[in-house]
Design a protein around this motif. Structure first.
Motif, PDB file in Angstrom:
ATOM      1  N   PRO A 263      -4.567   6.972 -10.690  1.00 59.13           N
ATOM      2  CA  PRO A 263      -3.506   5.978 -10.453  1.00 59.13           C
ATOM      3  C   PRO A 263      -2.938   6.043  -9.023  1.00 59.13           C
ATOM      4  O   PRO A 263      -2.631   5.009  -8.428  1.00 59.13           O
ATOM      5  CB  PRO A 263      -2.442   6.328 -11.490  1.00 59.13           C
ATOM      6  CG  PRO A 263      -3.212   6.993 -12.596  1.00 59.13           C
ATOM      7  CD  PRO A 263      -4.298   7.766 -11.888  1.00 59.13           C
ATOM      8  N   GLU A 264      -2.831   7.240  -8.474  1.00 56.07           N
ATOM      9  CA  GLU A 264      -2.344   7.382  -7.089  1.00 56.07           C
ATOM     10  C   GLU A 264      -3.358   6.827  -6.096  1.00 56.07           C
ATOM     11  O   GLU A 264      -2.994   6.195  -5.107  1.00 56.07           O
ATOM     12  CB  GLU A 264      -2.062   8.858  -6.767  1.00 56.07           C
ATOM     13  CG  GLU A 264      -0.819   9.390  -7.410  1.00 56.07           C
ATOM     14  CD  GLU A 264       0.459   9.026  -6.657  1.00 56.07           C
ATOM     15  OE1 GLU A 264       0.408   8.335  -5.624  1.00 56.07           O
ATOM     16  OE2 GLU A 264       1.510   9.459  -7.129  1.00 56.07           O
ATOM     17  N   LEU A 265      -4.650   7.065  -6.344  1.00 59.58           N
ATOM     18  CA  LEU A 265      -5.686   6.501  -5.477  1.00 59.58           C
ATOM     19  C   LEU A 265      -5.651   4.975  -5.536  1.00 59.58           C
ATOM     20  O   LEU A 265      -5.806   4.302  -4.506  1.00 59.58           O
ATOM     21  CB  LEU A 265      -7.070   7.015  -5.872  1.00 59.58           C
ATOM     22  CG  LEU A 265      -7.373   8.474  -5.590  1.00 59.58           C
ATOM     23  CD1 LEU A 265      -8.738   8.852  -6.151  1.00 59.58           C
ATOM     24  CD2 LEU A 265      -7.315   8.767  -4.103  1.00 59.58           C
ATOM     25  N   MET A 266      -5.446   4.429  -6.730  1.00 57.26           N
ATOM     26  CA  MET A 266      -5.366   2.980  -6.892  1.00 57.26           C
ATOM     27  C   MET A 266      -4.155   2.414  -6.142  1.00 57.26           C
ATOM     28  O   MET A 266      -4.270   1.406  -5.439  1.00 57.26           O
ATOM     29  CB  MET A 266      -5.293   2.628  -8.382  1.00 57.26           C
ATOM     30  CG  MET A 266      -6.567   2.961  -9.149  1.00 57.26           C
ATOM     31  SD  MET A 266      -6.379   2.870 -10.945  1.00 57.26           S
ATOM     32  CE  MET A 266      -6.017   1.136 -11.170  1.00 57.26           C
ATOM     33  N   ALA A 267      -3.010   3.060  -6.292  1.00 56.72           N
ATOM     34  CA  ALA A 267      -1.794   2.594  -5.616  1.00 56.72           C
ATOM     35  C   ALA A 267      -1.947   2.690  -4.100  1.00 56.72           C
ATOM     36  O   ALA A 267      -1.524   1.791  -3.361  1.00 56.72           O
ATOM     37  CB  ALA A 267      -0.586   3.407  -6.094  1.00 56.72           C
ATOM     38  N   THR A 268      -2.559   3.766  -3.630  1.00 56.25           N
ATOM     39  CA  THR A 268      -2.794   3.938  -2.191  1.00 56.25           C
ATOM     40  C   THR A 268      -3.701   2.835  -1.680  1.00 56.25           C
ATOM     41  O   THR A 268      -3.433   2.219  -0.642  1.00 56.25           O
ATOM     42  CB  THR A 268      -3.403   5.327  -1.915  1.00 56.25           C
ATOM     43  OG1 THR A 268      -2.489   6.328  -2.364  1.00 56.25           O
ATOM     44  CG2 THR A 268      -3.706   5.516  -0.438  1.00 56.25           C
ATOM     45  N   HIS A 269      -4.764   2.562  -2.412  1.00 54.12           N
ATOM     46  CA  HIS A 269      -5.691   1.501  -2.008  1.00 54.12           C
ATOM     47  C   HIS A 269      -4.972   0.154  -1.946  1.00 54.12           C
ATOM     48  O   HIS A 269      -5.102  -0.581  -0.959  1.00 54.12           O
ATOM     49  CB  HIS A 269      -6.872   1.429  -2.973  1.00 54.12           C
ATOM     50  CG  HIS A 269      -7.837   0.360  -2.622  1.00 54.12           C
ATOM     51  ND1 HIS A 269      -8.798   0.525  -1.657  1.00 54.12           N
ATOM     52  CD2 HIS A 269      -7.958  -0.919  -3.069  1.00 54.12           C
ATOM     53  CE1 HIS A 269      -9.482  -0.598  -1.533  1.00 54.12           C
ATOM     54  NE2 HIS A 269      -8.992  -1.480  -2.383  1.00 54.12           N
ATOM     55  N   ARG A 270      -4.233  -0.166  -2.968  1.00 60.91           N
ATOM     56  CA  ARG A 270      -3.521  -1.458  -3.007  1.00 60.91           C
ATOM     57  C   ARG A 270      -2.501  -1.571  -1.872  1.00 60.91           C
ATOM     58  O   ARG A 270      -2.312  -2.652  -1.308  1.00 60.91           O
ATOM     59  CB  ARG A 270      -2.848  -1.655  -4.353  1.00 60.91           C
ATOM     60  CG  ARG A 270      -3.840  -1.957  -5.459  1.00 60.91           C
ATOM     61  CD  ARG A 270      -3.122  -2.316  -6.768  1.00 60.91           C
ATOM     62  NE  ARG A 270      -4.093  -2.655  -7.783  1.00 60.91           N
ATOM     63  CZ  ARG A 270      -4.308  -1.948  -8.874  1.00 60.91           C
ATOM     64  NH1 ARG A 270      -3.615  -0.838  -9.117  1.00 60.91           N
ATOM     65  NH2 ARG A 270      -5.209  -2.332  -9.755  1.00 60.91           N
ATOM     66  N   LYS A 271      -1.855  -0.478  -1.550  1.00 57.48           N
ATOM     67  CA  LYS A 271      -0.823  -0.496  -0.503  1.00 57.48           C
ATOM     68  C   LYS A 271      -1.424  -0.739   0.879  1.00 57.48           C
ATOM     69  O   LYS A 271      -0.866  -1.495   1.676  1.00 57.48           O
ATOM     70  CB  LYS A 271      -0.064   0.835  -0.527  1.00 57.48           C
ATOM     71  CG  LYS A 271       1.026   0.940   0.519  1.00 57.48           C
ATOM     72  CD  LYS A 271       1.799   2.230   0.380  1.00 57.48           C
ATOM     73  CE  LYS A 271       2.926   2.285   1.393  1.00 57.48           C
ATOM     74  NZ  LYS A 271       3.764   3.485   1.215  1.00 57.48           N
ATOM     75  N   TYR A 272      -2.569  -0.099   1.161  1.00 57.00           N
ATOM     76  CA  TYR A 272      -3.094  -0.122   2.531  1.00 57.00           C
ATOM     77  C   TYR A 272      -4.311  -1.026   2.744  1.00 57.00           C
ATOM     78  O   TYR A 272      -4.664  -1.304   3.887  1.00 57.00           O
ATOM     79  CB  TYR A 272      -3.418   1.301   2.984  1.00 57.00           C
ATOM     80  CG  TYR A 272      -2.191   2.168   3.064  1.00 57.00           C
ATOM     81  CD1 TYR A 272      -1.214   1.931   4.026  1.00 57.00           C
ATOM     82  CD2 TYR A 272      -1.985   3.221   2.167  1.00 57.00           C
ATOM     83  CE1 TYR A 272      -0.069   2.710   4.091  1.00 57.00           C
ATOM     84  CE2 TYR A 272      -0.853   4.005   2.233  1.00 57.00           C
ATOM     85  CZ  TYR A 272       0.100   3.747   3.189  1.00 57.00           C
ATOM     86  OH  TYR A 272       1.231   4.518   3.256  1.00 57.00           O
ATOM     87  N   ALA A 273      -4.949  -1.496   1.691  1.00 58.83           N
ATOM     88  CA  ALA A 273      -6.145  -2.340   1.842  1.00 58.83           C
ATOM     89  C   ALA A 273      -5.891  -3.560   2.734  1.00 58.83           C
ATOM     90  O   ALA A 273      -6.742  -3.886   3.569  1.00 58.83           O
ATOM     91  CB  ALA A 273      -6.691  -2.761   0.484  1.00 58.83           C
TER      92      ALA A 273
END
Length: 170
Positions: free
Chosen positions: A74-84
């Motif tokens: 979930p943290e990897l997903m949130a990080t991806h969504r934030k910075y993509a």
């Protein structure tokens, strides 16, 4: 400390240093170019890591059987969504021992928003220094250099600061 204890402590320290040197030999180090691996995404598209140059890339080696990997997803997903939207990419590399059906099911069920590949032969893990522990994560700058390697779950606040710094660089 007696002489024999000092000698034993020195021998243990030397053996530990030799073991660490052996373990790190052949592994990409911070500042080295990331290997230009080719991979096939779960959807069937062929890609090379070098096509992502100009972007900040996180390569995460994981497995569906790894509790830490599943917990950090979930943290990897949130990080991806934030910075993509700013030029950040995530590549999740499922380990060779992970059954393809499990990886596909996990990816679909969790609706992973980033690229996922299955390292069927173990070649990607070998090119990244024979990765065997999961999760192992590499952060790569826009020039294709490894900036940081994490074994285990990263400190996401620190990771975010580093990503922001790398995204701000030309």
């Amino acid at each position: 400390m007696s002489v024999s204890r000092r000698t034993m402590a020195g021998a243990v320290a030397l053996a530990g240093a030799a073991g660490a040197a052996w373990w790190l030999s052949g592994r990409p180090q911070d500042g080295q170019n990331a290997p230009d691996v080719s991979y096939t995404l779960l959807g069937g598209q062929q890609q090379r890591l070098s096509t992502l140059r100009g972007q900040v890339v996180l390569v995460n080696f994981w497995a569906t059987s790894c509790t830490t990997c599943v917990a950090e997803m979930p943290e990897l997903m949130a990080t991806h969504r934030k910075y993509a939207p700013q030029g950040y990419r995530t590549l999740a590399v499922a380990m060779s021992y992970d059954p393809p059906a499990y990886v596909a099911n996990f990816t679909a069920r969790r609706q992973l928003p980033f690229d996922v590949t299955l390292d069927n032969t173990g070649d990607i893990a070998r090119q990244f220094g024979d990765v065997r522990l999961t999760p192992t994560t590499f952060l790569i700058d826009k020039q294709g250099r490894i900036v940081k390697r994490y074994v285990g779950a990263p400190d996401f606040a620190g990771l975010h600061q580093l990503i922001e710094r790398l995204l701000a660089q030309a």
